[in-house]
Design an enzyme around this catalytic site. Structure first.
Site, PDB file in Angstrom:
ATOM      1  N   ASP A  15       4.388  -8.499   7.282  1.00  0.00           N
ATOM      2  CA  ASP A  15       3.077  -8.849   6.825  1.00  0.00           C
ATOM      3  C   ASP A  15       2.039  -8.897   7.885  1.00  0.00           C
ATOM      4  O   ASP A  15       1.011  -9.519   8.322  1.00  0.00           O
ATOM      5  CB  ASP A  15       2.338  -8.813   5.620  1.00  0.00           C
ATOM      6  N   ASP A  55       4.090  -3.065   6.368  1.00  0.00           N
ATOM      7  CA  ASP A  55       3.241  -3.378   7.076  1.00  0.00           C
ATOM      8  C   ASP A  55       3.428  -4.375   8.654  1.00  0.00           C
ATOM      9  O   ASP A  55       2.132  -4.739   8.961  1.00  0.00           O
ATOM     10  CB  ASP A  55       1.868  -4.658   6.053  1.00  0.00           C
ATOM     11  N   ASN A 122       2.659   0.226   2.455  1.00  0.00           N
ATOM     12  CA  ASN A 122       1.739   0.567   2.218  1.00  0.00           C
ATOM     13  C   ASN A 122       0.781   0.949   3.352  1.00  0.00           C
ATOM     14  O   ASN A 122      -0.086   1.873   3.073  1.00  0.00           O
ATOM     15  CB  ASN A 122       0.599  -0.099   1.756  1.00  0.00           C
ATOM     16  N   HIS A 123       0.413   0.338   4.464  1.00  0.00           N
ATOM     17  CA  HIS A 123      -0.444  -0.191   5.351  1.00  0.00           C
ATOM     18  C   HIS A 123       0.395   1.433   6.134  1.00  0.00           C
ATOM     19  O   HIS A 123      -0.452   1.898   7.120  1.00  0.00           O
ATOM     20  CB  HIS A 123      -0.860  -0.809   6.234  1.00  0.00           C
ATOM     21  N   HIS A 211       8.568  -3.710  -0.074  1.00  0.00           N
ATOM     22  CA  HIS A 211       7.745  -4.393  -0.368  1.00  0.00           C
ATOM     23  C   HIS A 211       6.806  -3.949  -1.056  1.00  0.00           C
ATOM     24  O   HIS A 211       6.193  -2.165  -1.806  1.00  0.00           O
ATOM     25  CB  HIS A 211       6.501  -3.633   1.399  1.00  0.00           C
ATOM     26  N   HIS A 239       4.193  -7.532   1.131  1.00  0.00           N
ATOM     27  CA  HIS A 239       3.032  -6.972   0.687  1.00  0.00           C
ATOM     28  C   HIS A 239       2.020  -8.251   0.385  1.00  0.00           C
ATOM     29  O   HIS A 239       0.948  -8.267   0.005  1.00  0.00           O
ATOM     30  CB  HIS A 239       3.319  -6.051  -0.283  1.00  0.00           C
ATOM     31  N   HIS A 241       1.014 -12.031   0.720  1.00  0.00           N
ATOM     32  CA  HIS A 241       0.125 -12.269   2.157  1.00  0.00           C
ATOM     33  C   HIS A 241       0.558 -13.830   1.515  1.00  0.00           C
ATOM     34  O   HIS A 241       0.263 -14.734   2.623  1.00  0.00           O
ATOM     35  CB  HIS A 241      -1.158 -12.361   2.449  1.00  0.00           C
TER      36      HIS A 241
END
Length: 691
Positions: A15, A55, A122-123, A211, A239, A241
């Protein structure tokens, strides 16, 4: 001490969210500064490779500036003449199914000193024309080894990357982000297959990176740890944080989980305020050792709650007194952030002197103003702290304690409690659901409703502004071409009927070829979880900032192939040892890859009946030869058919296509329902806290 010639040294992080707030004059470079610190650490510690948990980018379509800076950093720190001492054993065309199909450090056109392996999150997941991700650009340029991308989301087969260094063997599994509700259902349906080496399987260290949501926010929008196979040794979880990088054991599955967290704060919440770390993972045979490294360049972050009604001497009518108290509180938090930062610098070996510049901190004060108090404009209030904090526009977050009257009693519910309740209710509401509900009363003659719903979902979730336009243009072109080439009549009613029939045929083709689209929801009931193995586990109690954490696992084989583990604790290191026994599998599945003469990938997913004997399938292993799997291979999904067809035709057909106001009331249409998942607002709230 682990022998270096047999030890994998892996820097793990996740991330990174490169490009987050890149246009902000204060925080625009935070993500790149932290990422550069990670790369510097990898070079200084001479790691074998870097493993990222998704991410890497904050935006699905990162800007040119973000891509340029990312590629520049990777080229500066990961290219060089230092040889990579890892031997690659698996078939690279299976692990990297792109046009080059090779790991970058073995490409003769590149000098790679530190390979980077990454899955998507997912980003930065694949989307748009060609279904490509930003990581595909880094992969084709030879900077990143992008793996873990599932061909189908309804039939997933995970094939490992097999590496060897000295006498140690590493099986690296990866699964890029898939929508949690869909992946949860795929696990329930037992359609996730994990391949593992058949022979000498006990000598492989099995590391998996994924993730997904780890914490349950609903019935199915997370992945329970019990879904993952028990033969795994360590899970790198992306994923989430919050930094929980110290390995914790799942007592049911008998594997360890590490959650590095994000390297940059993307939301002002409690989890983001915790100190951020990365780690170097040392793997030797079945042992692993983790060394934590705090990120020094991360911006200081302090968060605190304040209830105005509990402050002595503060009256609701005294607005000036309230503002004065909040000013004093913000000043104290800034001072506290500076002290914490100085202490962190001293602990990490970088003492602070008078010339050291203190970075502007992130300050968050959550203020409850119930009890007659009034709120005010937080942005105007924050202007007086522009030179002191990095987020002057959202320093203060006001919320009110809400009361709801019951027949018997009055209960008070805070905004935070309400936020935990609302997502449960929003699980049944999404933008796609609203559109489908509207389309059920407004039947379309030309545009397939399911494709339209998918186009809207891509527009909302992936920020693909051309998705709807391309879908409409492609549908009209296909219908025009069909009417011009296949229909001879000019009657409007006949044209309408033929167009409706063509729409149904396109819908059937779409559902058959786009199985990776979330167009059908299948109701399912959760199956019984596997019985929990008896275990005696002692967790580590020492969390030193720079102290290495050594973990091995010990145990004996149970009747069902489980393991009993016990960790012994010593300060500052935790040491144990692992022994594994072979588990009964229903079927051995040869891989399409060339592993070695002794290693064949087999299906590692537990069977429903553990007493079934193995079905051994003989196979020969020669380089370059493909072997057919005994199980049905997933069907490859095709790209969306845009259909560029003839634009000519009779004027009556064009008039018909331009007027779609009439509805066919008696016509029966078959469409797939779209009813699963969290609501759009709930997803946006979730992104703020999860990234």
């Amino acid at each position: 001490m682990l022998p270096p010639e047999d030890t994998f040294r892996i820097l793990i992080a996740t991330d990174n969210h490169l490009g987050y707030m890149e246009k902000d004059p204060i925080r625009g470079k935070d993500s790149f500064i932290a990422f550069e610190e990670i790369l510097k650490l990898a070079r200084r510690e001479e790691v074998d490779f870097i493993l990222l948990g998704g991410d890497l980018f904050h935006e699905n379509k990162p800007s040119r500036k973000t891509l340029y800076q990312t590629m520049a950093l990777l080229r500066e720190y990961c290219m060089g003449d230092k040889p990579c001492k890892m031997e690659y054993l698996s078939d690279q065309s299976v692990n990297f199914p792109d046009r080059f199909a090779s790991v970058n450090y073995q490409d003769p056109n590149y000098n790679v000193s530190i390979p980077v392996f990454s899955i998507h999150g997912n980003h930065d997941d694949p989307s748009g024309d060609g279904n490509l991700a930003a990581l595909d650009l880094l992969s084709v340029s030879g900077l990143v080894n992008y793996f873990g991308r599932a061909k189908e989301v309804d039939e997933i087969t995970i094939s490992p990357i097999l590496l060897r260094k000295g006498n140690s063997r590493l099986a690296l599994y990866g699964l890029g982000n898939i929508r949690d509700e869909r992946l949860h259902r795929t696990f329930i349906q037992k359609k996730v297959k994990i391949l593992r080496p058949r022979k000498s399987s006990d000598v492989w260290f099995n590391l998996m990176v994924l993730h997904q949501n780890r914490i349950a926010h609903g019935a199915t929008n997370y992945i329970p740890e019990s879904f993952l196979d028990e033969f795994l040794d360590l899970i790198l979880w992306g994923h989430e944080h919050e930094c929980l990088i110290d390995p914790t054991m799942n007592q049911q599955q008998q594997f360890y989980i590490t959650q590095p967290g994000s390297s940059v704060a993307t939301s002002l919440c409690e989890g983001e305020s915790q100190p951020k770390h990365v780690a170097i993972l040392n793997i030797c045979n079945n042992e692993f050792e983790m060394e934590k490294y705090p990120l020094r360049s991360v911006r200081p972050f302090v968060i605190e709650d304040l209830i105005l009604s509990e402050i002595e001497g503060l009256r609701p009518t005294d607005s000036k007194g309230v503002i004065k108290h909040l000013n004093s509180k913000i000043t104290d938090l800034v001072r506290q952030a500076k002290e914490n930062w100085k202490q962190r610098m001293v602990e990490t070996g970088e003492p602070v002197d008078a010339n050291t510049e203190f970075p502007k901190p992130l300050i968050r004060l959550r203020v409850e103003y119930s009890g007659g108090f009034n709120s005010f404009n937080p942005q105007r209030f924050g202007q007086q702290f522009v030179e002191q904090v990095a987020n002057p526009k959202d320093i203060i977050h006001f919320y009110r304690r809400r009361t709801y009257t019951d027949k018997k009693k009055v209960t008070a519910i805070t905004d935070e409690q309400l936020a935990r309740i609302i997502p449960e209710r929003l699980d049944h509401f999404k933008v796609e659901d609203l559109i489908e509900e509207f389309l059920n009363t407004q039947k379309l003659d030309v545009l397939p409703e399911t494709e339209l719903i998918d186009a809207v979902r891509i527009f909302v979730e992936k920020d693909d502004r051309d998705a709807i336009k391309e879908f409409v243009a492609g549908s009209l072109d296909q219908t025009r071409g069909y009417l011009n080439n296949e229909v001879s009549t000019t009657d409007d009613s006949e044209l309408r009927r033929e167009a409706s029939n063509e729409k149904k045929r396109r819908l059937e083709r779409y559902l058959q070829t786009h199985t990776n689209r979330e167009t059908v929801v299948i109701d399912h009931k959760p199956t019984k979880e596997r019985s929990e193995n008896a275990s005696d586990v002692q967790s580590s109690s020492e969390n030193e900032i720079a102290a290495p954490l050594k973990i091995r696992k010990t145990g004996t084989a149970s009747k069902r192939g489980g393991r009993k583990a016990a960790a012994t604790t010593s300060r500052p290191k935790v040491v144990a040892k692992s022994t594994r026994t072979a588990r009964s599998r229903t079927k051995i599945v040869p891989s399409e890859s060339e592993i070695s003469e002794d290693d064949v990938l087999v299906e590692a997913t537990p069977s429903e009946n553990d007493d079934v004997e193995e079905e051994v399938i003989p196979s020969t292993s020669t380089r370059g030869r493909k072997r057919k799997a005994t199980t049905t291979e997933p069907t490859q999904s095709s790209n969306r058919s845009a259909g560029v067809l003839s634009r000519g035709g009779r004027q009556s057909k064009l008039n018909f296509l331009s007027s779609q106001a009439d509805n066919n009331a008696g016509e029966e249409d078959t469409f797939a329902s779209f009813t699963s998942g969290a609501g759009n607002q709930g997803r946006r709230n979730l992104r703020r806290t999860r990234g």
